[in-house]
Design a protein around this motif. Structure first.
Motif, PDB file in Angstrom:
ATOM      1  N   ILE A   1      -1.320  19.426  -8.299  1.00 41.42           N
ATOM      2  CA  ILE A   1      -0.639  20.603  -7.752  1.00 41.42           C
ATOM      3  C   ILE A   1       0.215  21.157  -8.882  1.00 41.42           C
ATOM      4  N   ASN A   2      -0.133  22.325  -9.373  1.00 35.94           N
ATOM      5  CA  ASN A   2       0.427  22.795 -10.644  1.00 35.94           C
ATOM      6  C   ASN A   2       1.072  24.171 -10.536  1.00 35.94           C
ATOM      7  N   GLY A   3       2.229  24.303 -11.210  1.00 33.84           N
ATOM      8  CA  GLY A   3       2.840  25.599 -11.421  1.00 33.84           C
ATOM      9  C   GLY A   3       2.346  26.170 -12.736  1.00 33.84           C
ATOM     10  N   PRO A   4       1.456  27.157 -12.726  1.00 29.79           N
ATOM     11  CA  PRO A   4       0.821  27.624 -13.959  1.00 29.79           C
ATOM     12  C   PRO A   4       1.747  28.362 -14.911  1.00 29.79           C
ATOM     13  N   GLN A   5       2.922  28.819 -14.440  1.00 37.12           N
ATOM     14  CA  GLN A   5       3.857  29.515 -15.318  1.00 37.12           C
ATOM     15  C   GLN A   5       4.648  28.556 -16.211  1.00 37.12           C
ATOM     16  N   ASP A   6       4.471  27.292 -16.022  1.00 40.97           N
ATOM     17  CA  ASP A   6       5.167  26.271 -16.812  1.00 40.97           C
ATOM     18  C   ASP A   6       4.731  26.360 -18.276  1.00 40.97           C
ATOM     19  N   PRO A   7       5.669  26.587 -19.206  1.00 38.42           N
ATOM     20  CA  PRO A   7       5.288  26.650 -20.618  1.00 38.42           C
ATOM     21  C   PRO A   7       4.964  25.297 -21.229  1.00 38.42           C
ATOM     22  N   VAL A   8       5.334  24.216 -20.547  1.00 40.91           N
ATOM     23  CA  VAL A   8       5.128  22.868 -21.082  1.00 40.91           C
ATOM     24  C   VAL A   8       3.794  22.282 -20.610  1.00 40.91           C
ATOM     25  N   SER A   9       3.536  22.333 -19.316  1.00 40.53           N
ATOM     26  CA  SER A   9       2.343  21.696 -18.735  1.00 40.53           C
ATOM     27  C   SER A   9       1.750  22.567 -17.630  1.00 40.53           C
ATOM     28  N   GLY A  10       1.584  23.839 -17.918  1.00 38.73           N
ATOM     29  CA  GLY A  10       1.108  24.769 -16.914  1.00 38.73           C
ATOM     30  C   GLY A  10      -0.393  24.984 -16.939  1.00 38.73           C
TER      31      GLY A  10
ATOM     32  N   PRO B   1      -1.576  14.218 -24.065  1.00 40.78           N
ATOM     33  CA  PRO B   1      -0.669  14.553 -25.168  1.00 40.78           C
ATOM     34  C   PRO B   1      -1.073  15.809 -25.924  1.00 40.78           C
ATOM     35  N   GLU B   2      -2.391  16.057 -25.998  1.00 42.46           N
ATOM     36  CA  GLU B   2      -2.864  17.205 -26.775  1.00 42.46           C
ATOM     37  C   GLU B   2      -2.553  18.543 -26.114  1.00 42.46           C
ATOM     38  N   THR B   3      -2.186  18.552 -24.831  1.00 43.85           N
ATOM     39  CA  THR B   3      -1.846  19.813 -24.174  1.00 43.85           C
ATOM     40  C   THR B   3      -0.353  19.924 -23.850  1.00 43.85           C
ATOM     41  N   HIS B   4       0.409  18.875 -24.138  1.00 43.75           N
ATOM     42  CA  HIS B   4       1.851  18.914 -23.856  1.00 43.75           C
ATOM     43  C   HIS B   4       2.550  19.759 -24.915  1.00 43.75           C
ATOM     44  N   ARG B   5       3.126  20.876 -24.499  1.00 44.26           N
ATOM     45  CA  ARG B   5       3.804  21.788 -25.422  1.00 44.26           C
ATOM     46  C   ARG B   5       5.307  21.526 -25.340  1.00 44.26           C
ATOM     47  N   ALA B   6       5.755  20.635 -26.179  1.00 40.38           N
ATOM     48  CA  ALA B   6       7.166  20.245 -26.157  1.00 40.38           C
ATOM     49  C   ALA B   6       8.051  21.438 -26.494  1.00 40.38           C
TER      50      ALA B   6
ATOM     51  N   GLU C   1       0.856  -1.176   0.000  1.00 39.08           N
ATOM     52  CA  GLU C   1       0.000   0.000   0.000  1.00 39.08           C
ATOM     53  C   GLU C   1       0.896   1.231   0.000  1.00 39.08           C
ATOM     54  N   VAL C   2       0.535   2.238  -0.827  1.00 42.52           N
ATOM     55  CA  VAL C   2       1.448   3.368  -0.962  1.00 42.52           C
ATOM     56  C   VAL C   2       0.711   4.609  -1.465  1.00 42.52           C
ATOM     57  N   HIS C   3       1.158   5.761  -0.994  1.00 45.72           N
ATOM     58  CA  HIS C   3       0.764   7.055  -1.553  1.00 45.72           C
ATOM     59  C   HIS C   3       1.799   7.433  -2.614  1.00 45.72           C
ATOM     60  N   LEU C   4       1.391   8.189  -3.626  1.00 41.46           N
ATOM     61  CA  LEU C   4       2.306   8.632  -4.676  1.00 41.46           C
ATOM     62  C   LEU C   4       2.356  10.159  -4.744  1.00 41.46           C
ATOM     63  N   LEU C   5       3.564  10.677  -4.913  1.00 40.22           N
ATOM     64  CA  LEU C   5       3.784  12.075  -5.284  1.00 40.22           C
ATOM     65  C   LEU C   5       4.687  12.040  -6.504  1.00 40.22           C
ATOM     66  N   VAL C   6       4.185  12.542  -7.643  1.00 41.90           N
ATOM     67  CA  VAL C   6       4.857  12.288  -8.928  1.00 41.90           C
ATOM     68  C   VAL C   6       4.985  13.568  -9.732  1.00 41.90           C
ATOM     69  N   HIS C   7       6.004  13.606 -10.576  1.00 43.96           N
ATOM     70  CA  HIS C   7       6.304  14.825 -11.342  1.00 43.96           C
ATOM     71  C   HIS C   7       6.687  14.499 -12.780  1.00 43.96           C
ATOM     72  N   ASP C   8       6.170  15.289 -13.730  1.00 44.86           N
ATOM     73  CA  ASP C   8       6.611  15.293 -15.123  1.00 44.86           C
ATOM     74  C   ASP C   8       6.521  13.901 -15.748  1.00 44.86           C
ATOM     75  N   TYR C   9       7.614  13.333 -16.205  1.00 48.10           N
ATOM     76  CA  TYR C   9       7.671  11.971 -16.744  1.00 48.10           C
ATOM     77  C   TYR C   9       6.993  10.998 -15.782  1.00 48.10           C
ATOM     78  N   GLY C  10       7.157  11.267 -14.487  1.00 48.80           N
ATOM     79  CA  GLY C  10       6.576  10.413 -13.468  1.00 48.80           C
ATOM     80  C   GLY C  10       5.065  10.410 -13.444  1.00 48.80           C
TER      81      GLY C  10
END
Length: 295
Positions: free
Chosen positions: A237-246, A142-147, A100-109
């Motif tokens: 939990i999002n950083g809105p200034q992110d140009p990739v996934s904000g 994928p449709e919102t990921h701005r590479a 049993e586990v809680h997850l905190l994940v980022h980006d690729y994660g």
């Protein structure tokens, strides 16, 4: 900030498909387990600033460097993909007898977490019980990921050449561009991020690791359905200034995910846990407390 060498000294090793994988397993006593899943192109050290703020609330905190990242093995011909990275995390948790586990994940994660959520839905009963999932900035859709331009180049025919041209200056410019304007990484942080990437020749593997973008496209329906159908509590939990996934990604999340639980951190970019560790810790711990209070 936990110095990089201190972080390394905290670590242990296990094997995944015959390759050594670095991970930290800090056990504090009774209480729930927490798994931290890092992003591209960095490693578990991304969570070093937030670690002392959240670790005391859990009985056990686990943070691996995925294959191809950080201190872990970086085989040049390995078929890197997100489904295999999910396997890696399941293998590690099984080895540690964590069910049993809680997850905190980022980006690729976040994509690794989506695959784990899909497995959680499909298996009756689940092999791994996910108690909650907190998602930081990442390409959930994928449709919102701005590479970024460098990501597009790595994914194209010139990818191997772009990887070979990587150097500390280019890396620093590229990474700094996704941070918030007032929360830029320090020179010491950039140096540590580069050392992690360069370890075991990883700075030459960008064109192989970047194929996670294709994995997201192939698995889009499965992974979006996992967000929509899961009974596991979710918080973004999002950083809105992110140009990739904000902020643009948050808008899509609100459109697609039922009863969206979203915390936006004003002025923060792609690395909330680095740029605003206190704010992320507060948003994460209040979420965990609301759904499964740590013992």
């Amino acid at each position: 900030m936990i110095p990089l060498e201190n972080w390394r000294r905290k670590g242990q090793w296990f094997e995944h498909r015959g390759h050594p994988i670095f991970y930290i397993d800090e056990q504090r006593g009774p209480g729930p387990a927490l798994l931290l899943i890092h992003g591209f192109p960095t490693a578990s050290w991304d969570f070093s600033d937030i670690w002392p703020l959240i670790a005391p609330r859990f009985g056990r905190v686990i943070a691996p460097d995925m294959i191809g990242f950080g201190f872990s093995a970086k085989p040049p011909a390995y078929p890197y993909d997100l489904v295999d990275q999910a396997d890696l995390h399941e293998h590690l948790l099984a080895r540690l007898r964590v069910n049993e586990v809680h997850l905190l994940v980022h980006d690729y994660g976040v994509s690794v977490a989506q695959e784990l959520l899909a497995r959680h839905l499909a298996r009756k009963p689940p092999r791994l019980e996910l108690q909650s999932v907190a998602l930081l900035n990442g390409g959930l859709f994928p449709e919102t990921h701005r590479a970024r331009l460098v990501q597009k180049l790595l994914l194209g025919p010139a990818g191997p050449l772009i990887s070979r041209l990587n150097n500390p200056q280019r890396f620093a410019r590229s990474l700094s561009a996704v941070f918030g304007p007032h929360t830029q990484p320090s020179a010491a942080q950039l140096d540590a991020f580069w050392k992690l990437m360069k370890e075991n020749g990883g700075h030459r593997l960008g064109h192989r690791l970047i194929r996670y973008i294709l994995d997201r496209r192939r698995n889009r329906d499965r992974w979006v359905s996992a967000l929509q159908e899961t009974p596991v509590p979710l918080r973004l939990i999002n950083g809105p200034q992110d140009p990739v996934s904000g902020a643009h990604m948050v808008q899509r999340y609100r459109e697609l995910v039922p009863r969206p639980d979203v915390i936006s951190l004003e002025g923060i970019g792609h690395y909330p846990q680095v740029e605003a560790p206190e704010a992320v810790a507060e948003a994460f711990l209040t979420f965990v407390d609301a759904h499964a209070p740590p013992a």
